[in-house]
Enzyme design. Structure first.
Site, PDB file in Angstrom:
ATOM      1  N   GLU A  71       0.819  -1.214   0.000  1.00 39.40           N
ATOM      2  CA  GLU A  71       0.000   0.000   0.000  1.00 39.40           C
ATOM      3  C   GLU A  71       0.855   1.267   0.000  1.00 39.40           C
ATOM      4  OE1 GLU A  71      -2.979   0.252  -0.750  1.00 39.40           O
ATOM      5  OE2 GLU A  71      -3.469  -1.871  -0.670  1.00 39.40           O
ATOM      6  N   TYR A 154      -7.038   6.545   3.370  1.00 40.33           N
ATOM      7  CA  TYR A 154      -7.114   5.453   2.403  1.00 40.33           C
ATOM      8  C   TYR A 154      -6.298   4.241   2.858  1.00 40.33           C
ATOM      9  CZ  TYR A 154      -5.704   2.284  -1.133  1.00 40.33           C
ATOM     10  OH  TYR A 154      -5.427   1.114  -1.763  1.00 40.33           O
ATOM     11  N   ASP A 172     -10.196   5.187  -3.014  1.00 40.29           N
ATOM     12  CA  ASP A 172      -8.988   5.616  -3.700  1.00 40.29           C
ATOM     13  C   ASP A 172      -9.390   6.234  -5.040  1.00 40.29           C
ATOM     14  OD1 ASP A 172      -9.670   3.436  -5.265  1.00 40.29           O
ATOM     15  OD2 ASP A 172      -7.592   3.131  -5.830  1.00 40.29           O
TER      16      ASP A 172
END
Length: 325
Positions: A71, A154, A172
């Site tokens: 991520e 996020y 996102d």
DNA sequence: GAAGCGTGGCA
DNA sequence: TTGCCAAGCTT
């Protein structure tokens, strides 16, 4: 999921507008699509099952740390470029403690050319925090994740959802674009996330926890593979007949000009060149080596000062620099 | 809320 | 070629 067969074809919706703001306007959650929620869910989940990419951080063997690393790396960097760096990173640092034991400069070096190297520094800082304050385990709750360096709304939702299979709104750029088109009927979302978008995403999130987690990644994947920013493959989209943008005739984007990021000649470019020299050199670097990367001494000094201020570069002595120890 | 922050690929 | 875009975060 309902017993209905998952078919690519979506029932032809009624001839009323696909999106209807409630009587109270913007404060009322938008009515999601001209499609019953269970049908929407099974349609997208069925598409995902058949079309998802085999990405290594989605395998059952992927640890929460592996998901978290992915991520960080995927913040503004395409999957293709992340893949090799992610693999090398986890081979070298299989746990947060492994990374925390290293100098931050090593994280910056391993980061390579992924861009935005402050992410490497923040990932290292997150590993230090996880090791020191959370028993070496990636936290599994959203609020604690959010408190980590480099973890925003996020990323916290993504890690909680993908690594721990929780139910969160994961918003996102892909998801925002899919909803902008399919629900709101516009080509692109606004520049900043709005409360209305969050309400829409919340309204569409499946009630079941595990289903919600898969839904989150499925909508992202749809945006990444089909409902792309440029040249969307609407003919391949499972939501084709239900899509509000499609039903409106695919009107072109009308909002304010989307900010283009200039790069040539900016401090960012100079910072990139300076840091590239530092990354390639395993010891200290003399001023002259840095001076060679950019002709303008004023801009060069400003860029180097910025790197030092950010903690990406460490001054050793007058005219000598290195990656942070 | 806007600006700043890397890098590379593709239309 | 040039501009746009890529799983955002921080100040």
């Amino acid at each position: 999921m309902a017993a209905t067969t998952v078919t690519p074809a979506v029932p032809r919706p009624a001839a009323r507008p696909a999106t209807a703001a409630g009587p109270a306007g913007a404060d009322t959650p938008a009515v999601p699509l001209a499609l019953p929620l269970p049908v929407l869910h099974s349609t997208v989940l069925g598409w995902y099952e058949a079309n998802a990419r085999d990405l290594p951080w989605r395998t059952p063997e992927a640890t929460p740390w592996a998901v978290m690393v992915s991520e960080f790396m995927l913040q503004q960097t395409p999957v293709k470029r992340v893949l090799p760096v992610w693999a090398a990173w986890l081979e070298r640092w299989p746990t947060p403690a492994d990374l925390a034991a290293e100098a931050p400069g090593e994280a910056v070096r391993m980061w390579g050319r992924l861009g935005y190297p402050r992410r490497a520094l923040r990932l290292h800082a997150a590993a230090v925090a996880i090791t020191g304050e959370h028993g070496g385990e990636v936290p599994d709750d959203h609020a604690t994740l959010l408190s980590l360096p480099g973890v925003g709304e996020y990323t916290a939702a993504a890690v909680a959802s993908f690594a721990f299979r929780q139910r969160h709104v994961v918003l996102d750029t892909n998801v925002r674009r899919v909803f902008a088109r399919a629900v709101t009927g516009v080509e692109y979302p606004a520049q900043a996330t709005t409360a209305a978008e969050r309400r829409t995403a919340t309204a569409l999130l499946p009630a079941d926890t595990g289903t919600a987690a898969t839904w989150a990644v499925a909508v992202m994947e749809l945006g990444a593979l089909v409902c792309t920013a440029r040249g969307p493959e609407c003919g391949d989209c499972p939501l084709f007949t239900a899509c509000a943008w499609q039903r409106a005739g695919c009107p072109p984007y009308e909002g304010p000009a989307r900010r283009g990021q200039s790069y040539e000649g900016t401090d960012r470019q100079v910072r990139g060149k300076l840091l590239a020299v530092l990354r390639a050199e395993h010891g200290t670097v003399e001023q002259a080596r840095l001076d060679a990367v950019w002709p303008d001494p004023v801009q060069r000094a400003r860029a180097l000062d910025g790197l030092v201020a950010d903690g990406l570069v460490e001054p050793v002595e007058q005219g000598v620099y290195r990656l942070p120890q």
